[in-house]
Design a protein around this motif. Structure first.
Motif, PDB file in Angstrom:
ATOM      1  N   GLU A  42       0.832  -1.206   0.000  1.00  0.00           N
ATOM      2  CA  GLU A  42       0.000   0.000   0.000  1.00  0.00           C
ATOM      3  C   GLU A  42       0.866   1.256   0.000  1.00  0.00           C
ATOM      4  N   GLN A  43       1.983   1.214   0.715  1.00  0.00           N
ATOM      5  CA  GLN A  43       2.912   2.343   0.689  1.00  0.00           C
ATOM      6  C   GLN A  43       3.488   2.533  -0.721  1.00  0.00           C
ATOM      7  N   ALA A  44       3.840   1.428  -1.374  1.00  0.00           N
ATOM      8  CA  ALA A  44       4.398   1.516  -2.725  1.00  0.00           C
ATOM      9  C   ALA A  44       3.399   2.137  -3.697  1.00  0.00           C
ATOM     10  N   THR A  45       2.165   1.673  -3.652  1.00  0.00           N
ATOM     11  CA  THR A  45       1.163   2.201  -4.589  1.00  0.00           C
ATOM     12  C   THR A  45       0.801   3.647  -4.267  1.00  0.00           C
ATOM     13  N   ALA A  46       0.807   3.997  -2.984  1.00  0.00           N
ATOM     14  CA  ALA A  46       0.534   5.390  -2.607  1.00  0.00           C
ATOM     15  C   ALA A  46       1.617   6.314  -3.148  1.00  0.00           C
ATOM     16  N   HIS A  47       2.860   5.895  -3.063  1.00  0.00           N
ATOM     17  CA  HIS A  47       3.950   6.709  -3.605  1.00  0.00           C
ATOM     18  C   HIS A  47       3.878   6.782  -5.130  1.00  0.00           C
ATOM     19  N   LEU A  48       3.457   5.710  -5.772  1.00  0.00           N
ATOM     20  CA  LEU A  48       3.264   5.759  -7.227  1.00  0.00           C
ATOM     21  C   LEU A  48       2.215   6.806  -7.584  1.00  0.00           C
ATOM     22  N   GLN A  49       1.129   6.828  -6.855  1.00  0.00           N
ATOM     23  CA  GLN A  49       0.076   7.804  -7.135  1.00  0.00           C
ATOM     24  C   GLN A  49       0.570   9.234  -6.969  1.00  0.00           C
ATOM     25  N   ARG A  50       1.497   9.437  -6.054  1.00  0.00           N
ATOM     26  CA  ARG A  50       2.052  10.776  -5.827  1.00  0.00           C
ATOM     27  C   ARG A  50       3.254  11.057  -6.723  1.00  0.00           C
ATOM     28  N   ASN A  51       3.603  10.080  -7.567  1.00  0.00           N
ATOM     29  CA  ASN A  51       4.757  10.192  -8.457  1.00  0.00           C
ATOM     30  C   ASN A  51       6.077  10.285  -7.688  1.00  0.00           C
ATOM     31  N   SER A  52       6.091   9.733  -6.482  1.00  0.00           N
ATOM     32  CA  SER A  52       7.326   9.636  -5.697  1.00  0.00           C
ATOM     33  C   SER A  52       7.966   8.294  -6.044  1.00  0.00           C
ATOM     34  N   LEU A  53       8.658   8.267  -7.150  1.00  0.00           N
ATOM     35  CA  LEU A  53       9.016   6.991  -7.758  1.00  0.00           C
ATOM     36  C   LEU A  53      10.120   6.253  -7.011  1.00  0.00           C
ATOM     37  N   GLN A  54      11.087   6.960  -6.476  1.00  0.00           N
ATOM     38  CA  GLN A  54      12.145   6.287  -5.722  1.00  0.00           C
ATOM     39  C   GLN A  54      11.589   5.628  -4.464  1.00  0.00           C
ATOM     40  N   GLN A  55      10.711   6.338  -3.775  1.00  0.00           N
ATOM     41  CA  GLN A  55      10.094   5.755  -2.581  1.00  0.00           C
ATOM     42  C   GLN A  55       9.199   4.575  -2.967  1.00  0.00           C
ATOM     43  N   ALA A  56       8.489   4.712  -4.084  1.00  0.00           N
ATOM     44  CA  ALA A  56       7.656   3.600  -4.549  1.00  0.00           C
ATOM     45  C   ALA A  56       8.515   2.375  -4.834  1.00  0.00           C
ATOM     46  N   GLU A  57       9.651   2.587  -5.490  1.00  0.00           N
ATOM     47  CA  GLU A  57      10.559   1.471  -5.764  1.00  0.00           C
ATOM     48  C   GLU A  57      11.025   0.809  -4.476  1.00  0.00           C
ATOM     49  N   GLN A  58      11.411   1.607  -3.495  1.00  0.00           N
ATOM     50  CA  GLN A  58      11.912   1.066  -2.229  1.00  0.00           C
ATOM     51  C   GLN A  58      10.865   0.186  -1.552  1.00  0.00           C
ATOM     52  N   PHE A  59       9.650   0.705  -1.422  1.00  0.00           N
ATOM     53  CA  PHE A  59       8.599  -0.065  -0.761  1.00  0.00           C
ATOM     54  C   PHE A  59       8.201  -1.289  -1.588  1.00  0.00           C
ATOM     55  N   ALA A  60       8.198  -1.163  -2.918  1.00  0.00           N
ATOM     56  CA  ALA A  60       7.853  -2.306  -3.764  1.00  0.00           C
ATOM     57  C   ALA A  60       8.891  -3.421  -3.636  1.00  0.00           C
ATOM     58  N   ARG A  61      10.162  -3.049  -3.536  1.00  0.00           N
ATOM     59  CA  ARG A  61      11.204  -4.070  -3.331  1.00  0.00           C
ATOM     60  C   ARG A  61      10.990  -4.796  -1.999  1.00  0.00           C
ATOM     61  N   GLU A  62      10.674  -4.033  -0.958  1.00  0.00           N
ATOM     62  CA  GLU A  62      10.429  -4.648   0.346  1.00  0.00           C
ATOM     63  C   GLU A  62       9.178  -5.525   0.310  1.00  0.00           C
ATOM     64  N   ALA A  63       8.146  -5.068  -0.390  1.00  0.00           N
ATOM     65  CA  ALA A  63       6.924  -5.861  -0.515  1.00  0.00           C
ATOM     66  C   ALA A  63       7.195  -7.169  -1.252  1.00  0.00           C
ATOM     67  N   LEU A  64       8.009  -7.106  -2.305  1.00  0.00           N
ATOM     68  CA  LEU A  64       8.329  -8.317  -3.055  1.00  0.00           C
ATOM     69  C   LEU A  64       9.109  -9.302  -2.181  1.00  0.00           C
ATOM     70  N   ARG A  65      10.094  -8.796  -1.443  1.00  0.00           N
ATOM     71  CA  ARG A  65      10.854  -9.679  -0.546  1.00  0.00           C
ATOM     72  C   ARG A  65       9.945 -10.328   0.495  1.00  0.00           C
ATOM     73  N   GLU A  66       9.036  -9.544   1.039  1.00  0.00           N
ATOM     74  CA  GLU A  66       8.111 -10.071   2.047  1.00  0.00           C
ATOM     75  C   GLU A  66       7.195 -11.130   1.447  1.00  0.00           C
ATOM     76  N   ALA A  67       6.679 -10.874   0.263  1.00  0.00           N
ATOM     77  CA  ALA A  67       5.786 -11.839  -0.381  1.00  0.00           C
ATOM     78  C   ALA A  67       6.502 -13.141  -0.688  1.00  0.00           C
ATOM     79  N   GLU A  68       7.719 -13.040  -1.197  1.00  0.00           N
ATOM     80  CA  GLU A  68       8.462 -14.248  -1.567  1.00  0.00           C
ATOM     81  C   GLU A  68       8.886 -15.058  -0.351  1.00  0.00           C
TER      82      GLU A  68
END
Length: 246
Positions: A42-68
């Motif tokens: 949710e943090q990753a997608t929220a940052h995407l919506q705000r166009n905060s792309l570096q933060q979105a990338e960071q949270f998405a990487r953490e989300a992927l690690r957590e999911a895997e």
């Protein structure tokens, strides 16, 4: 008119990126046992919506690690995390990093939904756009052709996803200097966009520009100029200040 053929995938990239983000936000796995992943995603997608792309990338990487690690490589959460991270990287121009994620996502969605599902078509289209950005036009054409076949079959000739794939096929052919073939795809893309978008949408201008280039390269300057003027008119109206009370 002179000049080299152009490829402009901005409208298709951003429009489909917005559609992909809407799908990501709409589809959430069951919450049980997934609270940490869900918070990160949710943090990753929220940052995407705000166009905060570096933060979105960071949270998405953490989300992927957590999911895997906490769920499974084939879990729906892993699929969503792959899509979010690939999108965040693509929007930052990190095509080399996005490509393996996008390729993995094609495999996952093909297994989950089938080769001719529109969600699979979207990631094929995204893969093609990455390859276009890398100058790998022959490979891009194969993937975009597959995406186009899916969209035409499942969504119809006048859907925007179909128009986007047609536009990119035309742009690829421009890069390959296959101007008559490019013209054919771009005319189809323009017709589909005129049916799926409001008049004056900027995406129309980009297809008009590429169509003008294809015609100019064939020595058809009068036709080319007509489409170029139309594209310029759309851009001028889009950037004109709003009238008071409008």
């Amino acid at each position: 008119m002179t000049g080299k053929p152009i490829h402009d995938s901005r409208p298709t990239t951003h429009a489909l990126a917005a559609a992909a983000l809407a799908l990501l936000l709409a589809a959430s796995p069951a919450p049980a046992g997934e609270a940490e992943w869900k918070m990160l995603h949710e943090q990753a997608t929220a940052h995407l919506q705000r166009n905060s792309l570096q933060q979105a990338e960071q949270f998405a990487r953490e989300a992927l690690r957590e999911a895997e690690s906490s769920l499974a490589p084939e879990h729906r959460a892993t699929e969503q995390s792959l899509a979010t991270l690939a999108l965040a990287l693509r929007l930052q121009g990190k095509q080399d990093e996005a490509l393996p994620l996008a390729q993995r996502l094609v495999e996952v969605r093909t297994r989950h939904y089938g080769a001719d599902d529109p969600s699979t078509g979207i990631v094929l289209h995204n893969n093609a756009e990455i390859l276009i950005a890398q100058g790998r036009f022959a490979e891009a054409a194969k993937l975009e052709g597959r995406a186009l076949a899916v969209f035409q079959k499942k969504l119809g000739a006048n859907h925007f996803s179909t128009a986007a794939a047609l536009h990119n096929m035309g742009a690829i052919l421009l890069k390959q200097e296959k101007y008559q073939e490019a013209e054919n795809y771009l005319r189809q893309a323009l017709a589909a966009k005129e049916k799926s978008l409001k008049p004056g949408h900027l995406s129309l201008a980009h297809t008009l520009d590429n169509l003008s280039t294809a015609l100019d390269a064939q020595g058809r300057q009068i036709e080319a100029e007509k489409y170029k003027r139309r594209a310029d008119g759309i851009r001028q109206r889009a950037t004109a200040p709003a009238k008071p009370g409008a």
